[in-house]
Structures are given as C-alpha cells and as structure tokens.
Scaffold this motif. Structure first.
Motif, PDB file in Angstrom:
ATOM      1  N   UNK A  80       0.830  -1.212   0.000  1.00 21.32           N
ATOM      2  CA  UNK A  80       0.000   0.000   0.000  1.00 21.32           C
ATOM      3  C   UNK A  80       0.862   1.258   0.000  1.00 21.32           C
ATOM      4  N   UNK A  81       1.910   1.273   0.813  1.00 18.92           N
ATOM      5  CA  UNK A  81       2.799   2.434   0.855  1.00 18.92           C
ATOM      6  C   UNK A  81       3.483   2.646  -0.493  1.00 18.92           C
ATOM      7  N   UNK A  82       3.963   1.550  -1.092  1.00 14.80           N
ATOM      8  CA  UNK A  82       4.603   1.652  -2.405  1.00 14.80           C
ATOM      9  C   UNK A  82       3.630   2.148  -3.463  1.00 14.80           C
ATOM     10  N   UNK A  83       2.416   1.620  -3.431  1.00 15.70           N
ATOM     11  CA  UNK A  83       1.414   2.011  -4.421  1.00 15.70           C
ATOM     12  C   UNK A  83       1.090   3.498  -4.297  1.00 15.70           C
ATOM     13  N   UNK A  84       0.921   3.964  -3.080  1.00 17.35           N
ATOM     14  CA  UNK A  84       0.619   5.385  -2.856  1.00 17.35           C
ATOM     15  C   UNK A  84       1.750   6.278  -3.361  1.00 17.35           C
ATOM     16  N   UNK A  85       2.986   5.861  -3.118  1.00 13.83           N
ATOM     17  CA  UNK A  85       4.133   6.657  -3.568  1.00 13.83           C
ATOM     18  C   UNK A  85       4.200   6.716  -5.097  1.00 13.83           C
ATOM     19  N   UNK A  86       3.929   5.588  -5.753  1.00 12.55           N
ATOM     20  CA  UNK A  86       3.929   5.572  -7.219  1.00 12.55           C
ATOM     21  C   UNK A  86       2.787   6.427  -7.778  1.00 12.55           C
ATOM     22  N   UNK A  87       1.611   6.322  -7.177  1.00 11.04           N
ATOM     23  CA  UNK A  87       0.485   7.121  -7.643  1.00 11.04           C
ATOM     24  C   UNK A  87       0.780   8.611  -7.508  1.00 11.04           C
ATOM     25  N   UNK A  88       1.251   9.021  -6.332  1.00  9.90           N
ATOM     26  CA  UNK A  88       1.535  10.446  -6.103  1.00  9.90           C
ATOM     27  C   UNK A  88       2.599  10.964  -7.062  1.00  9.90           C
ATOM     28  N   UNK A  89       3.596  10.115  -7.340  1.00 13.62           N
ATOM     29  CA  UNK A  89       4.663  10.555  -8.247  1.00 13.62           C
ATOM     30  C   UNK A  89       4.121  10.760  -9.663  1.00 13.62           C
ATOM     31  N   UNK A  90       3.432   9.749 -10.190  1.00  8.67           N
ATOM     32  CA  UNK A  90       2.976   9.837 -11.575  1.00  8.67           C
ATOM     33  C   UNK A  90       1.826  10.836 -11.745  1.00  8.67           C
ATOM     34  N   UNK A  91       1.083  11.096 -10.667  1.00  6.17           N
ATOM     35  CA  UNK A  91       0.047  12.131 -10.735  1.00  6.17           C
ATOM     36  C   UNK A  91       0.686  13.515 -10.894  1.00  6.17           C
ATOM     37  N   UNK A  92       1.834  13.713 -10.236  1.00 10.10           N
ATOM     38  CA  UNK A  92       2.538  15.002 -10.326  1.00 10.10           C
ATOM     39  C   UNK A  92       3.486  15.076 -11.513  1.00 10.10           C
ATOM     40  N   UNK A  93       4.042  13.934 -11.888  1.00  9.94           N
ATOM     41  CA  UNK A  93       5.016  13.900 -12.989  1.00  9.94           C
ATOM     42  C   UNK A  93       4.596  12.846 -14.010  1.00  9.94           C
ATOM     43  N   UNK A  94       3.514  13.082 -14.731  1.00  7.71           N
ATOM     44  CA  UNK A  94       3.033  12.053 -15.673  1.00  7.71           C
ATOM     45  C   UNK A  94       4.035  11.784 -16.784  1.00  7.71           C
ATOM     46  N   UNK A  95       4.070  10.529 -17.186  1.00  4.34           N
ATOM     47  CA  UNK A  95       4.921  10.141 -18.311  1.00  4.34           C
ATOM     48  C   UNK A  95       4.332  10.695 -19.602  1.00  4.34           C
ATOM     49  N   UNK A  96       5.180  11.136 -20.516  1.00  2.00           N
ATOM     50  CA  UNK A  96       4.744  11.651 -21.808  1.00  2.00           C
ATOM     51  C   UNK A  96       4.913  10.567 -22.857  1.00  2.00           C
ATOM     52  N   UNK A  97       3.837  10.226 -23.546  1.00  2.00           N
ATOM     53  CA  UNK A  97       3.892   9.136 -24.529  1.00  2.00           C
ATOM     54  C   UNK A  97       4.501   9.601 -25.852  1.00  2.00           C
ATOM     55  N   UNK A  98       4.513   8.703 -26.821  1.00  2.00           N
ATOM     56  CA  UNK A  98       5.156   9.008 -28.105  1.00  2.00           C
ATOM     57  C   UNK A  98       4.473  10.141 -28.852  1.00  2.00           C
ATOM     58  N   UNK A  99       3.193  10.342 -28.578  1.00  2.00           N
ATOM     59  CA  UNK A  99       2.458  11.420 -29.241  1.00  2.00           C
ATOM     60  C   UNK A  99       2.654  12.759 -28.543  1.00  2.00           C
ATOM     61  N   UNK A 100       3.442  12.735 -27.446  1.00  2.13           N
ATOM     62  CA  UNK A 100       3.700  13.973 -26.715  1.00  2.13           C
ATOM     63  C   UNK A 100       2.639  14.321 -25.696  1.00  2.13           C
ATOM     64  N   UNK A 101       1.766  13.377 -25.393  1.00  2.00           N
ATOM     65  CA  UNK A 101       0.680  13.632 -24.447  1.00  2.00           C
ATOM     66  C   UNK A 101       1.008  13.050 -23.073  1.00  2.00           C
TER      67      UNK A 101
END
Length: 488
Positions: free
Chosen positions: A346-367
């Motif tokens: 649960x702690x790991x999942x929360x940390x991953x969610x918070x990170x990607x919510x603030x720093x989303x990955x940009x896909x090949x289309x630039x989105x």
C-alpha cells in the motif's frame, strides 16, 4: 578486526568475479576500482567464445555504461590505461568445468586468485530448465571446484537470493539449505538426476527435430513442473536453491559466504543515486502502471515488499569479504529490509500514484498519461476471473471488427489485447510475491554491521544498514525517476 582499513584490505588482491556483465557485478567492479586503485587485478568472467569477444563485451556492456562516469571523470585521460592494467576480461562460462577457461589462462589464474565472487546467474523466473540448471545450479558447483584449485584462495562469496525460501510464511532464518531439502516435504530431490533428466528430455526433443520455439517452450514448462513438484514457485528460485545445496556440500574447508539479497533496486548513493539497468522485478509493474495500462492490482495491501538498494548490497559483499577471509566456515547473510525497515504494498502504491500524478509520463504522441489510483484486490481468484473475462471480451470484439474491416479500430483493440496479455503474464509470474507472507530475518547481517561499526567501519563509504533508508525519499527522488529515465 579493523574495518577502518577496508580499502587497504582490497589493495593487492586478485579477485575473480563471475557474471561480470550483470547488474550487481558491474556495481561491485566499479566500487572496488573507484575506492581502491591499488587492487592488483580483477578477473572478470564474461560469457564469450574467445578473448576478443570477451573484450568487446567488457567495453560495451561494462565500462561503456553510464555507471562508470564518476570513475571516468576522476581518471580523465588515464581511464583506458588504468582499466587495461586492472581488469582482465576472461572468456568463459560457469556452466562448464574450470568455468570454460582456456588452459593457458587457467595456469596463471589458479596461482594468483585470492577471492572468488560468484554473481553469475540467470534470473528469469521461467528460464529453460537446462539453462537454469547449467548456470544457477551446476554453475555454482563449478565455481566451488574452481576455487578449491586455487592454492592462495582466501574466500568464496556466492550470491544467491533470499527467495530460495519459496512461498514459506513467517520469519525466514539465515540458515544453509541441506542437500535434498524440499519445501513441501516431498522426498527424492536428487540434483544429479535433475540434470540427467533435463538432458534426456532435451535430447528426445532434438531427436524429433522439433522447431526451436517448441523446444524452448517445453524446456521452460519442464523447469516450472520440476520446481513446483518440490515446493518452489518458479525455475529461478528452485535452481538457485539447488546451487546453494551444492556449495554447502562441496566446499570442504573452503571459507564460504552465501549472500541472499532480497529485491535489488536502483542505487541509493553510489556511484550516484538512481542507476538501474534492466526491468528488475517490481519495476515491470511500475512501468506498466506509469504508462497508464494498469489500474487493477492483485495484492495484499499489508504485504511487505523486501527491497535493498544495489549499492548497499554491494557494500555488504565487501564488508563480509573482510570479515570472513581465511575463516574456514560457511555463513549465510540475508540482506534486505523487511525485518528492520519494512515497506508495504500500500505504501509503495501510494508513492507511485503520487509521483505519476505530479510527474506524468509523456507518450510518443507527446501527451501526458494520466494514471488513476487504481483498485487493489486482495483476492487473486477474482482478479484472474476479471482478466479472463476482459480477454474473452476483447477477442470477441476483435473478431467482429476484423470481419467488418475496421483496421484502425482493429489496431487499437489489438494493442489493448497485447497489454492485457502482458498483464496476465506478469500476474502469473509475480503472484507468489504479491501475497508474500514472509519476513527475512537478518540476524547475521545485523551482527556483521554492529561488529563493523564497533571496529571503525566508514559508513559513508560502506553503509548497508537498511534502517537508514527513508523509503518515501528514495522512491520519490531516486528510484521512480531512475526507472522513468532508464526503463520507460
């Protein structure tokens, strides 16, 4: 014993490292060369057909990595000459007697080597049985026999895995595995028979002139079947367990340390924070989640994930080396964090969610890809039913879309189906660990740490205390940015 002179201890040593192109071995080699330029020689065993190919792999897969940038900057124009002096890339293979090394090189190495560090392994959970036996089991046997032929040998360090315990629950002790020991009480485990049996099956398959893919699939299935017969969840941990058994049986009075790391992740500090290579266990799930393809997780929220940064594990190798050189016994160290500094799913999942919510990955289309918090299911059976229904539904829609000739929709659905198959495969592979109920005791490891501290250990350079890790800081500032950089 003075641990304050650890760097001096490494001086003038001649060390053989097997599995030299692997993740842990590279970090170990870099560390030794960076902190002790007076090390006499590092023999790096590289799987290659000849010396020329071994040197190419040395340059491309070891010295050419970003991992060595600190050492390159430190040495400047002397980097190449220094490496040429200190490193000998040896073509060989632990699957063979005398590690597949040529007679000419053997004569020299036997008389020189002080320490052998066996890091060679195939870490695929579903490796071909013949290959996994060759490296993880009989490779360990060949390394022990090689070390015993070295008249100056002071220590063999064998790197295993904490997960040789299989799916046992409770507190897992740091004790050696007995020859023929099984996890489910089924008797009759004979390691020599396992080798002969795998060879016979392979010979029969080749005699039928089957396609290579069919042979590969059959040998993978065989490994899983044999592992589960004796209580292990996959071929990797089963063959590593048998490797430990052989090391214990054959060592005689050879000083041996068996190191069992848990899940090794990116570097915490050295040579710089966040170096990682290859998709390491939990990272494959993180990559799929960060790319927006996974919003349903089968796991016990309270299950403890046992992690150890790679540089801390390497530090434990070096400190244990100093502690056990010329000590004619066998010692097991479990190097992880679940006992003294646990982190839950649960702690790991929360940390991953918070990170990607603030720093989303940009896909090949630039989105930017938005991730959801996701649903965590404690029941693996329900999760598997959901996956099966999704897969069945997609197959039905794909069939209809194909009949209608809607190529764009077909392509989109095909990609979704592909991602779903990957998710199903990951769940099958990691199911034993998503509901893992064991904690790894590290009594010996803690005792080593206390003794080293009492005897002047430089913890800025050789820290392996898992209690010192701030998991939130590590994941948010080091590990997740590292997997985005190197793996996405």
């Amino acid at each position: 014993m003075d641990f304050g002179n650890l760097t001096d201890f490494l001086g003038n040593k001649k060390i053989l490292v097997t599995g030299a192109t692997g993740f842990i071995a590279k970090i170990l080699v870099e560390k030794i060369l960076r902190i002790q330029p007076n090390v006499k020689k590092l023999y790096l065993l590289v799987r290659a057909r000849d010396a020329k190919t071994a040197n190419v792999r040395l340059q491309d897969e070891i010295l050419g990595k970003e991992l060595f940038k600190v050492l390159r900057e430190k040495l400047g124009s002397n980097f190449e000459s220094f490496m040429s002096e200190k490193i000998s890339a040896i073509a060989g293979d632990t699957s063979y007697d005398n590690l597949g090394i040529t007679a000419h090189e053997l004569d020299q190495m036997f008389g020189e080597i002080d320490i052998v560090i066996n890091v060679a392994a195939t870490t695929k959970f579903l490796e071909r049985y013949d290959m996994a036996l060759g490296v993880n089991t009989f490779g360990a046997k060949n390394v022990v026999n090689f070390a015993k032929k070295c008249p100056k040998i002071q220590l063999l360090i064998h790197v295993s895995t904490a997960y040789v315990c299989g799916e046992k629950a409770g507190l897992i002790p740091e004790k050696p595995l007995e020859m023929g020991e099984t996890l489910n009480g089924v008797s009759g485990l004979d390691i020599d028979f396992e080798k002969k049996f795998a060879e016979q099956i392979l010979s029969n398959l080749k005699a039928q002139q089957l396609p290579e893919n069919d042979i590969k699939r059959t040998m993978k299935d065989l490994g899983l079947e044999r592992a589960r017969k004796y209580g292990w969840p996959n071929t990797y941990v089963f063959t590593k367990a048998m490797g430990e058994m052989l090391v214990g049986k054959l060592r005689g009075d050879l000083p041996v340390v068996i190191l069992r790391p848990t899940i090794v992740c990116s570097t915490l500090n050295e040579p710089f924070p966040g170096w990682v290579e290859g998709c390491r266990t939990i990272d494959s799930v993180a990559v799929i989640y960060g790319k927006g393809s996974l919003n349903l997780f089968p796991a016990d929220k309270n299950s403890v994930f046992d992690l150890i940064p790679a540089d801390m594990f390497v530090n434990s190798i070096i400190v244990s080396m100093k502690a056990h050189v010329n000590q004619a016994n066998l010692t097991v160290y479990q190097v992880g964090s679940s006992y003294r500094n646990p982190v839950t799913f649960q702690e790991m999942h929360d940390l991953h969610y918070n990170y990607f919510a603030k720093h989303p990955w940009t896909n090949r289309e630039g989105n930017p890809v938005k991730v959801g918090k996701g649903v965590v299911l404690n029941n693996i059976f329900i999760f598997e039913i959901i996956l099966f229904l999704w897969h069945y539904l997609l197959q039905m829609i794909l069939f209809m879309v194909t009949r209608m000739g809607l190529s764009d929709v077909q392509r989109t659905l095909f990609n979704l189906d592909k991602k779903l198959k990957i998710a199903m495969k990951l769940v099958e592979l990691y199911k034993p660990y998503l509901f893992f109920k064991a904690i790894f005791a590290d009594t010996n490891t803690e005792r080593l740490l206390i003794t080293a501290r009492e005897n002047s250990l430089d913890e800025n350079m050789f820290n392996f205390d898992s209690k010192s890790i701030n998991w939130k800081e590590f994941f948010v500032n080091v590990h997740i940015p590292a997997i985005v950089k190197y793996l996405f």
